[in-house]
Design an enzyme around this catalytic site. Structure first.
Site, short mmCIF file in Angstrom:
data_model
loop_
_atom_site.label_atom_id
_atom_site.label_comp_id
_atom_site.label_asym_id
_atom_site.label_seq_id
_atom_site.Cartn_x
_atom_site.Cartn_y
_atom_site.Cartn_z
N GLU A 83 12.09 13.27 28.76
CA GLU A 83 11.51 14.35 27.97
C GLU A 83 11.78 14.07 26.50
OE1 GLU A 83 12.90 18.12 29.42
OE2 GLU A 83 12.05 17.80 31.42
N GLY A 96 4.41 -21.57 12.35
CA GLY A 96 3.48 -20.62 11.74
C GLY A 96 2.44 -20.12 12.71
N GLU A 111 13.43 2.20 31.57
CA GLU A 111 14.24 2.28 32.80
C GLU A 111 15.74 2.25 32.49
OE1 GLU A 111 12.88 2.56 35.89
OE2 GLU A 111 10.78 2.15 35.40
#
Length: 387
Positions: free
Chosen positions: A135, A347, A370
């Protein structure tokens, strides 16, 4: 880009069936995943139809029982399938892991009538699941979750917000951890919530560093009515269910991490063998070849670690500590190997002309999901000290 032909033909596998399954997976990766992964990632496009294809091939149900439509495969085999998928496209490999995680509560803790009623459809290949634990204010501290489910007659009324939900807004069902009682772990329960439930809505998908084709979103429960017979286990058992699911889910993340690392190594080896500097391939230079050797060694060690934990799980032995070790080591390996792959390409590794930079961005999230790797170290430490 293609995966090397030596993998997984020369790998030790427990059966001919397992070898055929990995060969099938590799073929699907070559035909269905690799040709579109880069474009879908760049476009933030969720490949829902790919999961349907995998479902028809039986790859969304591998570790579950045949009586419910599953593949009846040991975790040792299932995880290697995940590795193959993630080597082709992490969003798909992790998506299969999340779907498997979302089925765990019902398969492991549901009553037989519940399993017979819902599990075959969940494993049948047409449905895709999601797991709702985190949450906005409770991530690592999962026991502090606030989403409430109050029983009203024979139905629960669910209100609250879940965060960081893979497949949020796209899933056909959600295994949701909710608060039905007191504060803390003992007040948490698990509900199997239909994806089309009235009052259940998803926020716009998060804008992420990597895995952009995998939707991650908040879910809002606004008085969602869930039938009481969709309670998995008993009230107050939700935290136990969540921890059990996470032990298995961490092995899925470990396998996906090795898949990403392997893809990065394959790219680096191929590039080093063809890139010419000072009149010869850069692979001939000891500094670079040693780097490739270290990358390959970490990958082999990581695979051995997650397979050892999986074999404990298959044997019915405790594997929580080993799962945490595998998740920790394999995801740290993926981060290091992908960074090194960018370095090998120089690069070019920093450009989007090659997938090295995408692998590096994808690897980072595996150290977080997790349970962060700091949480894994806490889990391991507590097992060692008994605290």
């Amino acid at each position: 880009m293609s995966l090397p032909a030596t993998e997984p033909v020369d790998r030790q596998l427990p059966s001919d069936e397992a070898r055929e399954l990995l060969t099938l997976t590799r073929d699907l990766v070559q035909r269905e995943l690799l040709p579109r992964a880069a474009a879908d990632e760049a476009a933030d496009r969720f490949p829902r139809e790919v999961f349907t294809t995998l479902g028809k091939a039986g790859l969304l149900s591998l570790p579950y029982g045949e009586q419910y439509g599953g593949g009846e495969q040991p975790y040792e085999v299932y995880l290697q399938v995940l590795e193959e998928l993630a080597a082709g496209w992490l969003a798909v490999g992790l998506g299969v892991s999340v779907h498997t995680l979302s089925c765990h509560a019902l398969a492991s803790f549901g009553a037989e009538e519940q399993r017979e009623r819902w599990l075959p459809a969940m494993l049948g290949g047409d449905q895709l699941g999601a797991y709702c634990l985190s949450e906005p204010q409770s991530g690592s501290d999962a026991a502090a979750l606030r989403t409430r489910a109050d029983l009203d007659g024979d139905r629960y009324v669910v209100s609250g917000t879940k965060a960081w939900i893979t497949h949020g807004g796209h899933a056909d069902f959600y295994s949701a951890l909710v608060r039905t009682g007191e504060d803390g772990a003992r007040g948490i329960s698990c509900l199997l919530v239909p994806g089309d439930a009235a009052g259940l809505t998803a926020a716009p998908a998060e804008h992420k560093m990597g895995m952009r084709s995998s939707p991650t979103a908040q879910l809002h429960f606004d008085g969602v009515l869930v039938d009481g017979d969709r309670l998995i286990g008993h009230e107050g058992q939700g935290f136990q269910i969540a921890l059990s699911a996470l032990d298995s889910g961490r092995l899925g993340i470990a396998a996906c991490a090795i898949g990403v690392a392997r893809a990065a190594l394959d790219l680096a080896v191929g590039y080093a063998g063809t890139r010419q500097q000072f009149g010869r391939p850069i692979a001939d230079f000891q500094g670079l070849s040693f780097m490739l050797a270290d990358m390959a060694t970490r990958i082999e060690a990581g695979r051995a670690l997650y397979l050892a934990a999986a074999r404990r799980r298959d044997a019915g032995l405790a594997f929580s500590k080993e799962a945490a070790m595998a998740k920790l080591f394999c995801t740290d390996t993926a981060m290091q190997v992908t960074v090194d792959a960018v370095q090998v390409l120089g690069g070019y590794g920093y450009t989007q002309d090659f997938p090295a930079e995408r692998y590096m961005r994808e690897a980072k999230v595996l150290q977080i999901v997790e349970g962060t790797n700091q949480i894994q170290r806490m889990v391991i430490g507590r097992h060692l000290t008994g605290r």
